[in-house]
Design a protein around this motif. Sequence first.
Motif, short mmCIF file in Angstrom:
data_model
loop_
_atom_site.label_atom_id
_atom_site.label_comp_id
_atom_site.label_asym_id
_atom_site.label_seq_id
_atom_site.Cartn_x
_atom_site.Cartn_y
_atom_site.Cartn_z
N LEU B 143 32.54 -40.67 9.92
CA LEU B 143 31.18 -41.00 10.36
C LEU B 143 30.16 -40.46 9.36
O LEU B 143 29.05 -40.95 9.27
CB LEU B 143 30.90 -40.39 11.73
CG LEU B 143 31.20 -41.23 12.95
CD1 LEU B 143 30.78 -40.49 14.20
CD2 LEU B 143 30.46 -42.55 12.88
N SER B 144 30.56 -39.41 8.64
CA SER B 144 29.65 -38.81 7.67
C SER B 144 29.73 -39.50 6.32
O SER B 144 29.08 -39.08 5.37
CB SER B 144 29.97 -37.33 7.50
OG SER B 144 30.19 -36.74 8.75
N PRO B 146 28.81 -42.92 5.09
CA PRO B 146 28.27 -44.26 5.27
C PRO B 146 28.86 -45.20 4.22
O PRO B 146 29.42 -44.74 3.22
CB PRO B 146 26.78 -44.08 5.08
CG PRO B 146 26.63 -42.80 4.35
CD PRO B 146 27.78 -41.95 4.73
N ARG B 208 35.17 -42.79 18.35
CA ARG B 208 34.42 -41.78 19.10
C ARG B 208 33.94 -42.34 20.44
O ARG B 208 34.04 -41.71 21.48
CB ARG B 208 33.23 -41.27 18.29
CG ARG B 208 33.52 -40.33 17.16
CD ARG B 208 33.95 -38.96 17.60
NE ARG B 208 35.30 -38.91 18.07
CZ ARG B 208 35.75 -38.08 18.99
NH1 ARG B 208 34.94 -37.24 19.56
NH2 ARG B 208 37.01 -38.09 19.36
N GLY B 258 24.66 -55.61 13.72
CA GLY B 258 23.57 -55.26 12.84
C GLY B 258 24.00 -54.29 11.76
O GLY B 258 23.67 -54.46 10.59
N ALA B 332 24.18 -45.52 20.47
CA ALA B 332 23.58 -46.75 19.96
C ALA B 332 22.66 -46.47 18.78
O ALA B 332 22.60 -47.24 17.84
CB ALA B 332 22.81 -47.44 21.08
N GLY B 333 21.98 -45.35 18.85
CA GLY B 333 21.05 -45.02 17.77
C GLY B 333 21.76 -44.89 16.45
O GLY B 333 21.25 -45.27 15.41
N ARG B 334 22.96 -44.35 16.50
CA ARG B 334 23.72 -44.16 15.28
C ARG B 334 24.14 -45.49 14.68
O ARG B 334 24.13 -45.65 13.47
CB ARG B 334 24.97 -43.37 15.61
CG ARG B 334 24.92 -41.98 15.04
CD ARG B 334 26.30 -41.45 15.09
NE ARG B 334 26.33 -40.31 15.99
CZ ARG B 334 27.45 -39.63 16.21
NH1 ARG B 334 28.58 -40.01 15.67
NH2 ARG B 334 27.44 -38.60 17.00
N ALA B 336 22.66 -48.28 14.96
CA ALA B 336 21.56 -49.13 14.54
C ALA B 336 21.11 -48.87 13.11
O ALA B 336 20.64 -49.76 12.44
CB ALA B 336 20.37 -48.96 15.50
N LEU B 337 21.26 -47.64 12.66
CA LEU B 337 20.70 -47.35 11.33
C LEU B 337 21.73 -47.43 10.23
O LEU B 337 22.84 -47.05 10.38
CB LEU B 337 20.08 -45.95 11.33
CG LEU B 337 18.66 -45.95 11.87
CD1 LEU B 337 18.23 -44.55 12.26
CD2 LEU B 337 17.68 -46.51 10.87
#
Lengths: 321, 337
Positions: B143-144, B146, B208, B258, B332-334, B336-337
Motif C-alpha cells: 500500500l505504501s 503507489p 486489507r 477511478g 474509500a478515501g485511500r 480515491a487518491l
Amino acid sequence: MRSIGAALLAAIAIAALAGPVLAPYDRSQQFRDQLFAPPMRIRFFDEAGQPRAPFVYRWRLVDRLERRYEEDRAQPLTLEWFSGGRLLQAPGGVPLLLFGADSFGRDQLTRWLWGARTSLAVALLATAGALLVGTVIGGIAGLASEALPSFDEGLMRITELVLVLPAIYVMLALRAALPLVLPPTAIFLLLVVILTLVGWPHIARGVRAIVIVEVREEYAIAAHALGATRTRVLFRHLLPAAGGFLRGQAVIVLPAFIVAEATLSYVGFGFPDTVPSWGTMLQEASNITTLAQFPWLLSPAVGIFLVVFGANLLLETRETR
Amino acid sequence: MPDVPWWLIRRLAFAVLLVVIVSSSALVLARLAPGDVTSEFYGSGASTSALARERALAGLDRPLLAQYGEWLLAALRFDLGTSLLYRRPVGELVRERAFNTALLAVTALAIATLAGIPLGVMAGSRSRGFLRAGIRLTSVLLLSLPSLLTSLLLVVVAARTQLLPIGGMSSPTPLDGHTWIASLSDVAWHLVVPAVALALPVMALLERTQARAMAEVLRQPFVLAAVARGAPPARILYRNALRVAVRPIVAIYGLIVGSLLSGSFIVEVVTAWPGLGRLMYDALRARDIYLVAGGAAAGSLFIAAGTLFADLMLVMLDPRAALDRSAQAPGAGRAAL
C-alpha cells in the motif's frame, strides 16, 4: 506499529528541517568528473580488517563511456565531522557522495534532503488547505441539510463529481491550463492550490455526515437555545467533534499529496529541475536505460515510500482497534 | 420494487452528465490555456499568414462559445473532431488507445482480485499467527508503494534481470512469419510489467478491505450460532461469512475504477504503454484541444461505467444499498487518491 510509523514520519521531518546542515553541499553544486557516480560506502575497517575512524574511498573513473567507477583503495579518506557548518565532509574537497550522483554530477543526498523540504512543504500546505476547504464546505452542507436541503444537495453533487474523477487527470488538466514555465514560487503555490482542489471532497463528505449527526445532539440544541448563532455552534461546538476524523484524513491525504507532487514533477508538469523535489529528482530516472544502469537514481522513491509507509502504519493501527 | 428503477435512472443521468461536463470543461480549459497547437508546431520561425491559416483550419480563430457549440453538436453525433497533433479522427485514436488502457486495467484488476481476495479471507479469518502477520505486513508495504513507485521498481528489475520486456506493447521485430498467436503472446508478455505494477497497490487495498470485513463478520452472532450447530469451519467461512463480507469489497470497486485510471496514467508513462494516459499527456502538452476533450470523454465514460457497474452489483447483493445513498466503503478515501 503505531510508534514505528510516528517515528518514521518524525525522522523524515527532522531530516527535512535540518536539511541545510545535514546536506554535505549546496543544492546546485556539481562535480563534473563524477557524473552518475555510485553511492559511496562508509567503512569502519581498513584493508587489513583493523577498525578505524569512519572513512570512504574516492571514486576513480575507469570507463568514461560507460561511466564506470572504481574505488581508489590506496587512499582512505577519514570523514570530517562538523566542518564548515556541515555535518559530514570528506577531506581535501573530495566529493562525498553517499547517495551517488545524478546526470549533472550533483550529490543525490543533498538533493534528497532539499527535495524532502520542497515535497513536504507542498504536501503539508495542501493538506491544511484541503482540510480547511473540506471542513467549511462539509460544515455548511451539514448545517444546511435541514433548513436548505436543496443547497446541501447541490453541494454534495459537486463533491461527488470531483470525487469520482481520477485525481491525476484533474491535476494535469488544471496544470496544463497555465503556462508551463513559471517562477518556482508561482509553481509552488499553484501545486498547493491544485492539490487542495482535488483533495477536499472526501473530507467534506465526512464532515457533513458528522455535523448532521451532531447537530441533533442535546448539547448543540442547548447551545442554540442559549442564543448562540449558527456559525458559533458550527465552529465552537460541532466541528471539534470532527477532530478525530480530520486527523485521520490528514494522515491519508498527506502521503497522497507527496505522491501526486512526485507524479506531476516526474512528467514535467511540476517543478523545474533547478528546484530539487522528490519528483524532479525522479525525472532523472525517466529514461529506462539510464535507470537500469544507475538504480540509485531511485533514492527519492525511497523517501516517498518511507512517508507513505509511516502514514500507513499509523492508519493500520487506528483502523484495527 | 419501484425504488430500484428510479435509483437507476438517477445514476444513469449522473453518468451522462459526468461525461458531458468533463469533456466540455476539458475542451474549455485546454482552449483557455496560453498558446495553442500552432505554437507547438511551428515555433517562432513560421510566417504569420501560415499560422493564421493553420489556426483557421483548426477552428481556433473563432470565439470560444461558437467553437464549443459546434464541437458539442458534432459530439452528439459521435463526431469528436480531428486531432490537430496526429491529423486523424479523434474518435478513432481514442478508441484505439482506450482499448489498450482497458486491456491493462482489466488485467490488473483481475490479478489484484484473484490474489487480494483469497489473501484477505486468509488473513481476516485468523486471529493470530505468522500467516496473518505476514500477509498484513506485505499489504501495508505494498500500500505504501503507489503505482509510480511499483512501475519504476519493476522496470529496474526487468531491465537488470532481462527476464521481461519493458517499454511499449510489442517487440519491434518484423511481423512476417509471425502467426497471430505469436503476436498475441508477445503483447501478453509486454503486458506483465505494467499490469503487475498497476495491480500491486490495488491488490493490497483489496486484501486489507477483505480482511477487515471478514474479521468483522466473524464476530457476529450468526457465525457463533453456526459454530455451535457444529458446521465445518470451511463451510462457515466460505458459505456464510464470505457472503456477508463481500459487500464492503463490492462497494470499494466503484472507487477502484477511478484509482485504476489514475494509476494507469503513470504506469503508461513509465513503461511506455500506448494507452489513454499517454495520449492525454501528449494532447495536453501539444494543446491539441479536440484530442484532450475526446480523451476526457473516454476517461469519464470509463469512470461512469465502472461506478455504475459496481453500484449495480451492490444493489444485487444487498437491495438496501439502493436506498442508502450515503453508504460508503471503509478506506474509500485511500482508493480515491
